[in-house]
Design a protein around this motif. Structure first.
Motif, PDB file in Angstrom:
ATOM      1  N   VAL A  92       0.868  -1.181   0.000  1.00 22.33           N
ATOM      2  CA  VAL A  92       0.000   0.000   0.000  1.00 22.33           C
ATOM      3  C   VAL A  92       0.898   1.222   0.000  1.00 22.33           C
ATOM      4  N   LEU A  93       0.751   2.071  -0.999  1.00 23.57           N
ATOM      5  CA  LEU A  93       1.567   3.275  -1.111  1.00 23.57           C
ATOM      6  C   LEU A  93       0.734   4.384  -1.742  1.00 23.57           C
ATOM      7  N   GLY A  94       1.330   5.553  -1.881  1.00 25.77           N
ATOM      8  CA  GLY A  94       0.611   6.676  -2.450  1.00 25.77           C
ATOM      9  C   GLY A  94       0.673   7.879  -1.539  1.00 25.77           C
ATOM     10  N   MET A  95      -0.286   8.764  -1.659  1.00 28.45           N
ATOM     11  CA  MET A  95      -0.309   9.960  -0.836  1.00 28.45           C
ATOM     12  C   MET A  95      -0.388   9.601   0.653  1.00 28.45           C
ATOM     13  N   PRO A  96       0.447  10.223   1.495  1.00 28.05           N
ATOM     14  CA  PRO A  96       0.300   9.996   2.932  1.00 28.05           C
ATOM     15  C   PRO A  96      -0.982  10.632   3.439  1.00 28.05           C
ATOM     16  N   ARG A  97      -1.416  10.194   4.602  1.00 26.58           N
ATOM     17  CA  ARG A  97      -2.611  10.755   5.245  1.00 26.58           C
ATOM     18  C   ARG A  97      -3.845  10.592   4.358  1.00 26.58           C
TER      19      ARG A  97
ATOM     20  N   ARG B  86       1.833  -6.874  -5.775  1.00 26.84           N
ATOM     21  CA  ARG B  86       0.534  -6.253  -6.027  1.00 26.84           C
ATOM     22  C   ARG B  86       0.559  -4.898  -5.324  1.00 26.84           C
ATOM     23  N   VAL B  87       0.167  -3.850  -6.019  1.00 29.99           N
ATOM     24  CA  VAL B  87       0.369  -2.491  -5.535  1.00 29.99           C
ATOM     25  C   VAL B  87      -0.968  -1.767  -5.434  1.00 29.99           C
TER      26      VAL B  87
ATOM     27  N   LYS C  30       1.264   6.209 -16.206  1.00 32.97           N
ATOM     28  CA  LYS C  30       1.340   6.410 -17.657  1.00 32.97           C
ATOM     29  C   LYS C  30       2.282   5.406 -18.314  1.00 32.97           C
ATOM     30  N   GLN C  31       3.344   5.046 -17.596  1.00 39.90           N
ATOM     31  CA  GLN C  31       4.362   4.157 -18.165  1.00 39.90           C
ATOM     32  C   GLN C  31       4.062   2.683 -17.901  1.00 39.90           C
ATOM     33  N   ASP C  32       2.940   2.405 -17.228  1.00 41.52           N
ATOM     34  CA  ASP C  32       2.584   1.018 -16.893  1.00 41.52           C
ATOM     35  C   ASP C  32       3.734   0.309 -16.181  1.00 41.52           C
ATOM     36  N   LEU C  33       4.222   0.950 -15.100  1.00 41.44           N
ATOM     37  CA  LEU C  33       5.325   0.372 -14.336  1.00 41.44           C
ATOM     38  C   LEU C  33       4.987  -1.038 -13.872  1.00 41.44           C
ATOM     39  N   TRP C  34       3.722  -1.260 -13.536  1.00 41.94           N
ATOM     40  CA  TRP C  34       3.225  -2.595 -13.222  1.00 41.94           C
ATOM     41  C   TRP C  34       2.059  -2.908 -14.145  1.00 41.94           C
ATOM     42  N   PRO C  35       1.815  -4.172 -14.458  1.00 42.21           N
ATOM     43  CA  PRO C  35       0.625  -4.520 -15.250  1.00 42.21           C
ATOM     44  C   PRO C  35      -0.643  -4.069 -14.534  1.00 42.21           C
ATOM     45  N   ASP C  36      -1.669  -3.721 -15.299  1.00 38.64           N
ATOM     46  CA  ASP C  36      -2.920  -3.230 -14.711  1.00 38.64           C
ATOM     47  C   ASP C  36      -3.494  -4.195 -13.677  1.00 38.64           C
ATOM     48  N   LYS C  37      -3.355  -5.494 -13.945  1.00 34.03           N
ATOM     49  CA  LYS C  37      -3.939  -6.475 -13.018  1.00 34.03           C
ATOM     50  C   LYS C  37      -3.195  -6.533 -11.683  1.00 34.03           C
ATOM     51  N   HIS C  38      -2.004  -5.905 -11.642  1.00 31.21           N
ATOM     52  CA  HIS C  38      -1.222  -5.876 -10.404  1.00 31.21           C
ATOM     53  C   HIS C  38      -1.419  -4.578  -9.628  1.00 31.21           C
ATOM     54  N   VAL C  39      -2.252  -3.667 -10.119  1.00 37.90           N
ATOM     55  CA  VAL C  39      -2.404  -2.337  -9.527  1.00 37.90           C
ATOM     56  C   VAL C  39      -3.871  -2.060  -9.234  1.00 37.90           C
ATOM     57  N   PHE C  40      -4.119  -1.432  -8.077  1.00 38.29           N
ATOM     58  CA  PHE C  40      -5.475  -1.000  -7.740  1.00 38.29           C
ATOM     59  C   PHE C  40      -5.386   0.383  -7.108  1.00 38.29           C
ATOM     60  N   HIS C  41      -6.312   1.266  -7.478  1.00 38.24           N
ATOM     61  CA  HIS C  41      -6.321   2.634  -6.960  1.00 38.24           C
ATOM     62  C   HIS C  41      -7.496   2.817  -6.006  1.00 38.24           C
ATOM     63  N   VAL C  42      -7.215   3.406  -4.843  1.00 40.63           N
ATOM     64  CA  VAL C  42      -8.226   3.634  -3.816  1.00 40.63           C
ATOM     65  C   VAL C  42      -8.301   5.125  -3.511  1.00 40.63           C
TER      66      VAL C  42
ATOM     67  N   LYS D  84     -12.146   9.118  -0.104  1.00 43.48           N
ATOM     68  CA  LYS D  84     -13.581   9.259   0.145  1.00 43.48           C
ATOM     69  C   LYS D  84     -14.309   7.923   0.012  1.00 43.48           C
ATOM     70  N   ALA D  85     -13.955   7.145  -0.996  1.00 46.44           N
ATOM     71  CA  ALA D  85     -14.598   5.847  -1.190  1.00 46.44           C
ATOM     72  C   ALA D  85     -14.232   4.881  -0.063  1.00 46.44           C
ATOM     73  N   LEU D  86     -12.973   4.904   0.345  1.00 46.50           N
ATOM     74  CA  LEU D  86     -12.523   4.017   1.414  1.00 46.50           C
ATOM     75  C   LEU D  86     -13.243   4.310   2.714  1.00 46.50           C
ATOM     76  N   THR D  87     -13.300   5.583   3.100  1.00 48.85           N
ATOM     77  CA  THR D  87     -13.912   5.921   4.380  1.00 48.85           C
ATOM     78  C   THR D  87     -15.434   5.790   4.348  1.00 48.85           C
ATOM     79  N   ALA D  88     -16.036   5.966   3.173  1.00 47.50           N
ATOM     80  CA  ALA D  88     -17.494   5.826   3.064  1.00 47.50           C
ATOM     81  C   ALA D  88     -17.922   4.365   3.081  1.00 47.50           C
ATOM     82  N   ALA D  89     -17.125   3.494   2.469  1.00 42.33           N
ATOM     83  CA  ALA D  89     -17.500   2.076   2.369  1.00 42.33           C
ATOM     84  C   ALA D  89     -16.247   1.204   2.461  1.00 42.33           C
ATOM     85  N   PRO D  90     -15.634   1.119   3.645  1.00 46.78           N
ATOM     86  CA  PRO D  90     -14.371   0.371   3.764  1.00 46.78           C
ATOM     87  C   PRO D  90     -14.490  -1.103   3.419  1.00 46.78           C
TER      88      PRO D  90
END
Length: 404
Positions: A105-110, A256-257, A311-323, A326-332
């Motif tokens: 799990v990575l990305g923006m902190p907080r 998996r990222v 943009k560069q597809d550092l990982w295959p799409d099936k290995h990546v998920f974006h969260v 607002k969606a996480l806190t509304a429906a974890p």
């Protein structure tokens, strides 16, 4: 034991009174004398440790507590390396243990990453390292010290919380909390953990130039020890992986990222405040505006790297998920279900029930209500909004802060 106590007391006195940092060779010698062990393992560490020691001594403006605690932290890391190597020499198969399809799990902190990490940790099919394990990976080893383990770590955390009482609201954790990965890379002395706790710009530049691959090799080695002989899925988290994605991919090619996203204007003052709270017990003085500048610059760069990786597809799409936060806190629970569906993981009824219980216990992840002011850290919302416009547009991130 008495001789070791004398050695430790002399070491503390020398650190407290010295006007110069101990070099890496001296620290390594001290760790060997304390433990009776000699082999730190396959990766070189002296150059990185010297860089860190110099930067902390010359730039971090440490107070007495900062000097002593930094010394002991370095000795703890070195002691852990000696213990890991001692176990490897007893059982060479440790370094052959597979780490298969770990989830990062990575990305923006907080941005809900700690909350998500704690939810994923509820799955019995996964292994999620806890804070105490990163501090004492082998509490039963004679070199680990007396009563090493979760209770001792909790006492240490309770002491630190007395020094930094605001930390419980800003970033709640205890000995059993899932640990961030920078604690593992710290054992290579090539870790962004140090530039969060200390103002060490020269060390930060050195790590950027030296690269992160060695740090992630140490990270993998640490996991091989912690997960034991039973191969299982590791679940890991740290926003700072954003700055080392190439190294992460090299060491964990089947990872998996999960990227977490949030309006950066909700993120920046919160990160700046957390950095201030973490640094204050160690430093004589804190420059809030310098912290604000560092956080703004770092995460503007981080946002660009996240966009570039997508943009560069550092990982295959099936290995990546974006969260999205607002969606996480509304429906974890639904968010975790979507993650499992995307990665083809089994979402068991027992896991679902544990998630329900966890969410009922800590609906906000355990965080208190916090209010942060941009001006305290020399930040201007209108300028920061411009820095992140491309990032927000690329991932369709909703604004949470209205700029006048």
């Amino acid at each position: 034991m008495f001789k070791q106590w004398i050695h430790n007391a002399n070491s503390i006195s020398r650190v407290a009174l010295s006007s110069a940092p101990l070099c890496a060779a001296e620290l390594l010698s001290s760790a060997r004398a304390r433990t009776g062990l000699h082999d730190f393992g396959p990766e070189p560490i002296e150059d990185a440790l010297n860089q860190l020691q110099t930067a902390v001594h010359e730039e971090a403006d440490l107070n007495l507590f900062g000097r002593v605690s930094t010394h002991w932290d370095n000795l703890r890391l070195l002691t852990n390396l000696l213990i890991l190597r001692d176990r490897e020499l007893d059982d060479p198969t440790i370094l052959q243990r597979p780490i298969t399809q770990p989830i990062f799990v990575l990305g923006m902190p907080r941005s809900g990453s700690s909350f998500l990490h704690s939810l994923l940790a509820e799955d019995d099919a996964s292994f999620t390292p806890r804070c105490w394990q990163a501090i004492y990976p082998y509490p039963d080893h004679p070199a680990a010290g007396r009563r090493a383990g979760p209770n001792k770590v909790q006492r240490q955390f309770d002491f630190f919380h007395r020094l930094a009482p605001d930390l419980r609201n800003v970033h709640p954790f205890d000995a059993l909390t899932p640990q961030e990965c920078t604690e593992f890379t710290a054992h290579s002395f090539r870790s962004l953990r140090f530039e969060t706790i200390y103002h060490v710009p020269s060390y930060k530049r050195w790590v950027q130039q030296a690269g992160h691959v060695q740090g992630y090799r140490t990270h993998r080695r640490f996991l091989q020890h912690l997960q034991g002989s039973r191969a299982t899925r590791c679940v890991l988290k740290c926003p700072d992986h954003v700055f080392a994605m190439e190294a992460l991919r090299e060491v964990y090619p089947d990872a998996r990222v999960i990227f977490t996203h949030r309006d950066p204007l909700k993120v920046l003052p919160s990160v700046a405040r957390l950095t201030e709270v973490l640094r204050r017990p160690f430093a004589k003085r804190i420059d809030q505006h310098a912290i604000g500048h560092q956080v703004s610059s770092d995460w503007a760069n981080g946002a660009q790297q996240i966009v570039a990786a997508d943009k560069q597809d550092l990982w295959p799409d099936k290995h990546v998920f974006h969260v999205h936060y607002k969606a996480l806190t509304a429906a974890p629970l639904d968010t975790v279900q979507q993650i499992y569906d995307h990665f083809g993981l089994e979402f068991t009824p027992s896991f679902r029930e544990r998630l329900r219980e966890h969410i009922a216990r800590k609906p906000t992840g355990g965080y208190g209500r916090n209010v942060y002011r941009f001006a305290d850290f020399g930040l201007r919302p209108d300028e920061e909004r411009g820095r992140y416009r491309d990032y927000m547009a690329h991932f369709g991130i909703d604004q949470e802060v209205v700029v006048q």
